[in-house]
Design an enzyme around this catalytic site. Structure first.
Site: not given
Length: 711
Positions: A51, A54, A138, A340
């Site tokens: 980090d 970066y 889903k 579902k």
């Protein structure tokens, strides 16, 4: 603008200091490197640097861009940092409607769906229907459309009502899994509308709620609500601080040239991954209906193992041309369906039963529960449906009950745990008077509901007016239920029409209503009065059994509310999806003197939208000769002087059917500037091609006034 009036920066830009070639190249390399590491960290979960490293690269790029603003490209990683406060969320029409999915709940339902697909397929025109399916879980999130032109992110819209969404571009730029420019070397599509779901992983949701609780702030009910609330923040720094993720799974409009188009759903998913998107995990190509059933069973079994909330599995026809040929019903695609999963359940104690009065006067029993988590949502209230259901399930106050929740469905009480029933459990007696107004209620023979018919009932009035301004009604932003409650309780507003007579100064007497908010409140109502569409107004009226979809259907066949009121039951039932019950509800609404008086007030206030279909499809002109666009499939491509949504609306007004792609069934392709590959394909198939002038001529020949086309 004259030369002497131009800003100094424009006059002397050539004389101003410019970044060196080395600085330009360094900014380009930093931007590419930061996006690569962002993709590795957030999308692939495979970071290569720390980090701190970066952050050092990020600071260097930020300093360069601050020194030389011209170096900040539209896809710079520094644009991901939220620091803006938006005035509000603008609305914009989708070029192609965003549909929901129909549901199946068993293998038998799934087989029925496949049979419906085969019946809808034109074998003579297209040959045998290919029965390969792309399947994936889903996702239980917020549907979103992100638009790219030549590989660069230019806009993002929420699903909204499927036709019009909210513009959330700035918020979406802060989502680290969203590429600001498509990955790869290109060439990229001229336009690509990438659709998918914004979600919050379960572990991130738990951490966010823990943080909210530690700060003494309200916690979120579930990951979906957290994601939706975060994406719609006006303070972009809040959005940037929360761990949203976007997973792509389909397209809206796609102009692939000069890129190679995708021909299959599985190919599209691979392309989306190559472009830098996350996609739903564990997607799979299934060779037939049996494999789809096995896949759905596998996802159901491993439901809790997914990092995000899921509530089913989705199966899509894999062949993209077959998807286009199958098309859509009024509500959903014919080529895709959602399995579902069974509802999630929990046990808790029923402490009481409240009675709510709805906008149509129906009395609904609501269970008051000791709060219990059900599928990631803390449930404290659940529906008991009606008196008969309470008796049939033998539910009593004091019982330990089973509560279930399935997806977005309101939690319901399944029944009591009889082995744990206490001796003092009380059988519920349904009231025969309205709890809101005290008037007697009645129950019609054959109906399960008790109903209050008092038009002055405060509960009926409150819910009717709240519905009028809600998303299912006129969708008036800033006019929320809390303000409606105060206005109704005070007696100032007794009908929806009263809202449009409010003055800013009289609102100042209400708690927490300042001058700026009062003015915005009144302005929002005034804008709605002038811009409301006929489908919206019909839906807002709250006619029993008439929701948004039926309202759009009615507005497509009647000129205005008067024209609709003149239609008898037989005329109404001749319309698709309008049966005796819906027709009777519409006639009952118009036969009420109070309702007719309300409509007359709308007319006097200027709230009287007309349908563009007025002269083409109204009841009065149903016998006239059909125009040249009646029943024709039409598609628009390129840049028109008309807004794309407006052009489609006018085409529908003339009886045309908007298409989603160029195929053998297309009758007309209307082209503007830079039409792209659709024009070449249309010419190859021998499809009639119109320029905008030709389209306007067909509108005129169809009886659509040309002033509609020049608004």
């Amino acid at each position: 603008m004259s030369p002497q009036n131009k800003p100094p920066v424009e006059q002397h830009s050539l004389l101003a200091p410019q970044p060196s070639a080395q600085e330009r190249e360094r900014a380009r390399r930093l931007s590419a490197e930061l996006e690569r590491h962002n993709y590795l960290y957030h999308t692939l979960d495979a970071p290569e640097i720390s980090d701190e490293q970066y952050d050092a690269l990020f600071r260097e790029l930020t300093e360069l861009e601050e020194r030389w603003p011209g170096l900040r490209s539209p896809h710079s990683p520094t644009l991901r940092v939220g620091g803006r406060l938006l005035d509000g969320l603008a609305k914009k029409a989708h070029r192609r409607r965003m549909y929901g999915l129909d549901n199946v709940f068993s293998d038998e339902d799934w087989r029925d769906f496949v049979e419906r697909m085969q019946r809808a397929w034109d074998t003579e025109l297209n040959g045998p229907l290919p029965l390969g399916f792309w399947c994936d879980p889903k996702l239980d999130g917020l549907a979103l459309e992100i638009i790219y032109e030549n590989g660069l992110l230019i806009e993002a819209l929420t699903r909204g009502d499927g036709e019009i969404g909210e513009v959330v571009t700035e918020a979406v730029r802060t989502i680290r899994t969203v590429p600001l420019r498509l990955r790869g070397e290109g060439p990229f599509p001229a336009r690509l509308e990438v659709r998918g779901e914004v979600v919050m992983f379960k572990k991130d949701f738990e951490a966010l709620n823990a943080q909210q609780e530690a700060l003494g702030r309200k916690t979120f009910a579930n990951p979906r609500n957290a994601a939706a609330g975060t994406l719609r923040q006006l303070d972009i720094s809040v959005t940037e601080s929360r761990p949203l993720r976007f997973l792509a799974y389909s397209l809206g409009e796609a102009d692939w040239a000069p890129a190679k188009p995708c021909l299959f759903q599985h190919e599209l998913m691979a392309r989306l991954t190559a472009y830098g998107f996350l996609t739903p995990p564990d997607g799979r190509l299934c060779a037939g209906a049996d494999e789809v059933e096995a896949y759905a069973a596998w996802v159901r079994e491993h439901r809790q193992d997914f990092p995000m909330e899921i509530d089913g599995a989705v199966a899509k026809e894999d062949n993209l041309e077959a998807q286009e040929a199958l098309g859509f019903t009024a509500r959903a695609p014919r080529f895709a369906v959602a399995f579902k999963f069974p509802a999630m359940q929990a046990e808790t104690r029923l402490t009481g039963i409240d009675i709510q009065v709805g906008r149509t006067g129906v009395l609904t029993p609501v269970a008051v529960l000791e709060p219990v988590p059900v599928g990631g949502v803390m449930v404290s209230r659940a529906t008991l449906h009606n008196e008969d259901e309470i008796r049939a399930r033998d539910v009593r106050v004091g019982d330990t009950v089973i509560v279930q929740r399935a997806g977005d469905v309101i939690p319901e009480v399944v029944g009591p745990v009889l082995s744990r029933r206490p001796p003092d459990a009380v059988e519920f007696v349904f009231p025969h008077t309205c709890p809101a107004c005290g008037e007697a209620v009645h129950r019609e023979p054959g109906e399960a509901a008790w109903r209050c018919d008092n038009l002055s009932c405060p509960a009926v009035r409150l819910r009717a007016i709240s519905h009028f301004v809600s998303k299912a009604g006129l969708d008036i932003q800033g006019v929320g239920q809390k303000w409606i409650a105060q206005l109704v309780t005070s007696g100032r507003v007794q009908s929806p029409a009263d809202l449009f007579t409010l003055k800013a100064e009289e609102l100042l007497d209400f708690e927490r209503m300042g001058e700026v908010l009062a003015r915005k409140f009144v302005d929002a109502l005034d804008e709605a009065r002038h811009t409301a569409t006929l489908p919206r107004l019909i839906s807002a009226l709250g006619i029993r059994h008439v929701g948004e979809q039926t309202a759009r259907l009615l507005a497509g066949h009647f000129r205005d509310l008067d024209d609709l009121g003149r239609a008898d039951a037989e005329t109404l039932q001749a319309l698709p999806d309008v049966g005796p019950e819906v027709a009777a509800s519409i006639r009952n609404f118009y036969e009420s003197p109070a309702n007719r008086a309300q409509l007359e007030r709308f007319r006097e206030l200027g709230l009287w939208p007309l349908s563009p279909l007025a002269d083409a499809n109204s009841a009065e002109t149903a016998q006239t000769q059909a125009g040249p666009l009646q029943g024709k499939n039409i598609l628009f491509t390129g840049t028109l002087s008309l807004q794309r949504g407006k052009a489609q609306h006018l085409a529908e007004a003339a009886g045309a059917i908007p298409a989603g792609s160029v195929n053998k069934k297309l009758d007309f392709l209307v082209v503007g500037d830079k039409p792209g590959s659709k024009l070449d394909k249309a010419r190859a198939l021998g499809i009639a091609v119109l320029d905008e002038a030709g389209f306007r001529e067909l509108l005129a020949a169809s009886g659509i006034p040309l002033d509609h086309a020049t608004e």
